[in-house]
Design an enzyme around this catalytic site. Structure first.
Site, short mmCIF file in Angstrom:
data_model
loop_
_atom_site.label_atom_id
_atom_site.label_comp_id
_atom_site.label_asym_id
_atom_site.label_seq_id
_atom_site.Cartn_x
_atom_site.Cartn_y
_atom_site.Cartn_z
CG LEU A 1 -44.14 -52.95 -18.30
CD1 LEU A 1 -44.80 -52.08 -19.36
CD2 LEU A 1 -44.57 -52.53 -16.91
N GLY A 2 -43.74 -57.56 -18.83
CA GLY A 2 -44.23 -58.89 -19.16
C GLY A 2 -43.37 -59.52 -20.23
N GLY B 1 -43.27 -63.18 -23.07
CA GLY B 1 -43.93 -64.36 -23.65
C GLY B 1 -42.92 -65.16 -24.42
CG PHE C 1 -42.74 -65.23 -30.67
CD1 PHE C 1 -41.90 -65.52 -31.74
CD2 PHE C 1 -43.80 -66.07 -30.42
CE1 PHE C 1 -42.11 -66.62 -32.54
CE2 PHE C 1 -44.03 -67.17 -31.21
CZ PHE C 1 -43.19 -67.45 -32.27
N GLY C 2 -41.31 -62.45 -27.13
CA GLY C 2 -40.72 -61.17 -26.78
C GLY C 2 -40.98 -60.71 -25.37
CB VAL D 1 -43.84 -55.64 -22.90
CG1 VAL D 1 -44.34 -54.20 -22.91
CG2 VAL D 1 -44.41 -56.41 -24.07
CE LYS E 1 -45.01 -58.05 -28.46
NZ LYS E 1 -46.40 -58.31 -28.90
CG ASP F 1 -53.94 -65.22 -29.04
OD1 ASP F 1 -54.76 -66.03 -28.56
OD2 ASP F 1 -52.83 -65.01 -28.52
#
Length: 182
Positions: A4-5, A7, A9-10, A12, A32, A143
Protein backbone atom coordinates in the site's frame (compact mmCIF):
# COMPACT_ATOMS: atom_id res chain seq x y z
CA UNK A 1 -1.35 -8.72 0.23
CA UNK A 2 -0.30 -5.87 -2.02
CA UNK A 3 2.03 -3.07 -1.02
CA UNK A 4 0.00 0.00 0.00
CA UNK A 5 2.90 2.35 0.67
CA UNK A 6 6.44 2.67 1.92
CA UNK A 7 8.71 5.22 3.54
CA UNK A 8 12.19 5.55 4.96
CA UNK A 9 11.52 3.24 7.89
CA UNK A 10 8.90 0.77 6.76
CA UNK A 11 6.32 -0.64 4.40
CA UNK A 12 2.56 -1.06 4.72
CA UNK A 13 0.79 -4.02 3.13
CA UNK A 14 -2.86 -4.94 2.72
CA UNK A 15 -3.88 -8.08 4.57
CA UNK A 16 -6.68 -10.13 6.09
CA UNK A 17 -6.78 -10.94 9.81
CA UNK A 18 -8.80 -14.00 10.77
CA UNK A 19 -10.55 -14.17 14.14
CA UNK A 20 -9.68 -10.61 15.13
CA UNK A 21 -13.07 -9.58 16.52
CA UNK A 22 -14.78 -12.94 16.88
CA UNK A 23 -13.96 -16.55 15.89
CA UNK A 24 -14.02 -17.05 12.13
CA UNK A 25 -14.31 -13.34 11.29
CA UNK A 26 -12.20 -11.92 8.48
CA UNK A 27 -11.08 -8.29 8.74
CA UNK A 28 -9.19 -6.30 6.11
CA UNK A 29 -6.16 -4.69 7.79
CA UNK A 30 -3.05 -2.71 6.97
CA UNK A 31 0.16 -4.42 8.10
CA UNK A 32 3.11 -2.17 8.85
CA UNK A 33 6.61 -3.62 9.08
CA UNK A 34 10.22 -2.43 8.89
CA UNK A 35 12.15 -2.31 5.62
CA UNK A 36 15.21 -3.90 7.19
CA UNK A 37 14.77 -5.99 10.34
CA UNK A 38 18.49 -5.69 11.05
CA UNK A 39 18.40 -1.87 11.09
CA UNK A 40 18.09 -1.00 14.77
CA UNK A 41 16.69 2.52 14.13
CA UNK A 42 13.82 1.19 11.98
CA UNK A 43 13.08 -1.57 14.44
CA UNK A 44 13.04 0.74 17.48
CA UNK A 45 10.87 3.33 15.65
CA UNK A 46 8.17 0.72 14.88
CA UNK A 47 8.38 -0.73 18.38
CA UNK A 48 7.91 2.77 19.85
CA UNK A 49 4.93 3.39 17.56
CA UNK A 50 3.36 0.12 18.76
CA UNK A 51 3.98 1.18 22.35
CA UNK A 52 2.30 4.58 21.85
CA UNK A 53 -0.72 3.12 20.03
CA UNK A 54 -1.18 0.27 22.51
CA UNK A 55 -1.87 2.85 25.24
CA UNK A 56 -4.72 4.43 23.28
CA UNK A 57 -8.37 3.40 23.16
CA UNK A 58 -10.13 2.90 19.82
CA UNK A 59 -11.01 6.31 18.38
CA UNK A 60 -12.96 7.24 15.25
CA UNK A 61 -10.47 9.97 14.27
CA UNK A 62 -7.34 7.81 14.58
CA UNK A 63 -6.10 4.86 12.54
CA UNK A 64 -6.37 2.33 15.34
CA UNK A 65 -3.95 -0.41 16.35
CA UNK A 66 -5.70 -3.77 16.00
CA UNK A 67 -2.79 -5.95 17.02
CA UNK A 68 0.91 -6.63 16.70
CA UNK A 69 3.12 -9.62 16.13
CA UNK A 70 6.41 -9.70 18.01
CA UNK A 71 6.98 -13.48 18.14
CA UNK A 72 10.00 -13.52 15.79
CA UNK A 73 11.41 -10.10 16.60
CA UNK A 74 14.42 -11.38 18.52
CA UNK A 75 15.24 -14.36 16.29
CA UNK A 76 14.56 -13.04 12.78
CA UNK A 77 14.05 -9.29 13.28
CA UNK A 78 10.39 -9.59 12.23
CA UNK A 79 7.92 -7.09 13.67
CA UNK A 80 4.39 -6.46 12.40
CA UNK A 81 1.77 -3.93 13.39
CA UNK A 82 -1.87 -4.52 12.36
CA UNK A 83 -3.77 -1.30 11.74
CA UNK A 84 -7.28 -0.38 10.75
CA UNK A 85 -7.57 -0.39 6.94
CA UNK A 86 -8.46 2.91 5.25
CA UNK A 87 -9.81 2.22 1.75
CA UNK A 88 -9.18 5.68 0.28
CA UNK A 89 -5.50 6.11 1.18
CA UNK A 90 -3.86 9.30 2.37
CA UNK A 91 -5.50 12.72 2.22
CA UNK A 92 -2.84 14.33 0.01
CA UNK A 93 -3.18 11.71 -2.74
CA UNK A 94 -6.98 11.66 -2.36
CA UNK A 95 -7.22 15.44 -2.84
CA UNK A 96 -4.99 15.36 -5.92
CA UNK A 97 -6.89 12.41 -7.42
CA UNK A 98 -10.32 14.02 -6.86
CA UNK A 99 -9.35 17.65 -7.53
CA UNK A 100 -11.70 18.09 -10.50
CA UNK A 101 -14.65 16.55 -8.65
CA UNK A 102 -14.15 18.93 -5.71
CA UNK A 103 -13.77 21.96 -8.00
CA UNK A 104 -16.84 20.98 -10.05
CA UNK A 105 -18.96 20.48 -6.95
CA UNK A 106 -17.87 23.84 -5.50
CA UNK A 107 -18.52 25.69 -8.78
CA UNK A 108 -21.89 24.05 -9.47
CA UNK A 109 -23.04 23.81 -5.82
CA UNK A 110 -23.90 20.13 -6.45
CA UNK A 111 -21.94 17.38 -4.66
CA UNK A 112 -20.18 15.00 -7.06
CA UNK A 113 -19.65 11.47 -5.69
CA UNK A 114 -20.25 12.80 -2.17
CA UNK A 115 -17.34 15.23 -2.51
CA UNK A 116 -18.08 18.87 -1.71
CA UNK A 117 -16.76 21.76 0.42
CA UNK A 118 -18.63 20.48 3.50
CA UNK A 119 -16.26 17.52 3.49
CA UNK A 120 -13.34 19.88 4.29
CA UNK A 121 -15.13 21.05 7.45
CA UNK A 122 -15.89 17.44 8.40
CA UNK A 123 -12.24 16.47 7.91
CA UNK A 124 -11.02 19.48 9.88
CA UNK A 125 -13.32 18.40 12.72
CA UNK A 126 -12.14 14.76 12.48
CA UNK A 127 -8.47 15.80 12.61
CA UNK A 128 -9.00 18.31 15.45
CA UNK A 129 -10.91 15.66 17.44
CA UNK A 130 -8.13 13.12 16.93
CA UNK A 131 -5.44 15.61 17.94
CA UNK A 132 -7.46 16.70 21.00
CA UNK A 133 -7.72 13.05 22.05
CA UNK A 134 -3.95 12.61 21.68
CA UNK A 135 -3.40 15.78 23.70
CA UNK A 136 -5.69 14.50 26.45
CA UNK A 137 -3.46 11.41 26.64
CA UNK A 138 -0.36 13.66 26.76
CA UNK A 139 0.89 12.50 23.36
CA UNK A 140 2.41 14.84 20.79
CA UNK A 141 2.00 13.53 17.22
CA UNK A 142 5.12 15.25 15.88
CA UNK A 143 4.36 15.02 12.13
CA UNK A 144 0.79 16.04 11.31
CA UNK A 145 0.51 16.49 7.54
CA UNK A 146 -1.95 15.52 4.77
CA UNK A 147 0.25 12.48 3.98
CA UNK A 148 -0.31 11.31 7.59
CA UNK A 149 -4.10 11.54 7.49
CA UNK A 150 -5.88 8.56 5.94
CA UNK A 151 -9.38 8.64 4.49
CA UNK A 152 -11.43 5.76 5.79
CA UNK A 153 -15.09 4.91 6.10
CA UNK A 154 -17.31 4.36 9.11
CA UNK A 155 -16.98 0.82 10.48
CA UNK A 156 -14.64 -0.19 7.66
CA UNK A 157 -17.09 0.89 4.95
CA UNK A 158 -15.98 2.74 1.84
CA UNK A 159 -18.47 5.61 2.28
CA UNK A 160 -18.58 8.63 4.56
CA UNK A 161 -14.93 9.67 3.99
CA UNK A 162 -13.72 9.94 7.60
CA UNK A 163 -10.31 11.59 8.15
CA UNK A 164 -8.10 9.54 10.49
CA UNK A 165 -4.75 10.66 11.92
CA UNK A 166 -2.00 8.07 11.44
CA UNK A 167 1.78 7.51 11.50
CA UNK A 168 2.79 7.90 15.12
CA UNK A 169 6.46 7.22 14.39
CA UNK A 170 7.54 10.62 15.68
CA UNK A 171 5.07 10.69 18.58
CA UNK A 172 6.34 11.47 22.01
CA UNK A 173 4.72 10.83 25.36
CA UNK A 174 5.04 13.46 28.04
CA UNK A 175 3.94 11.55 31.12
CA UNK A 176 7.35 11.86 32.74
CA UNK A 177 9.01 14.66 30.80
CA UNK A 178 6.89 17.76 31.35
CA UNK A 179 9.85 20.07 30.66
CA UNK A 180 10.07 19.16 26.96
CA UNK A 181 11.59 21.92 24.78
CA UNK A 182 11.64 22.09 21.00
Amino acid sequence: GKLLGSGNFGCVYEGIATGLFHPGSKTKVAIKTVNDGLDKAQFVALLCEIKVLSNLELHLSLVNLLGSCTTNMNDKGELYMLLEYSPHGDMKTFLIKHREEFLGSIRNKIPMSGLDERLFFKWAHNIATGMAYLSSKKIMHGDLAARNVLIGGLEGGADNFVAKVTDFGLSKTFYDNIRYKK
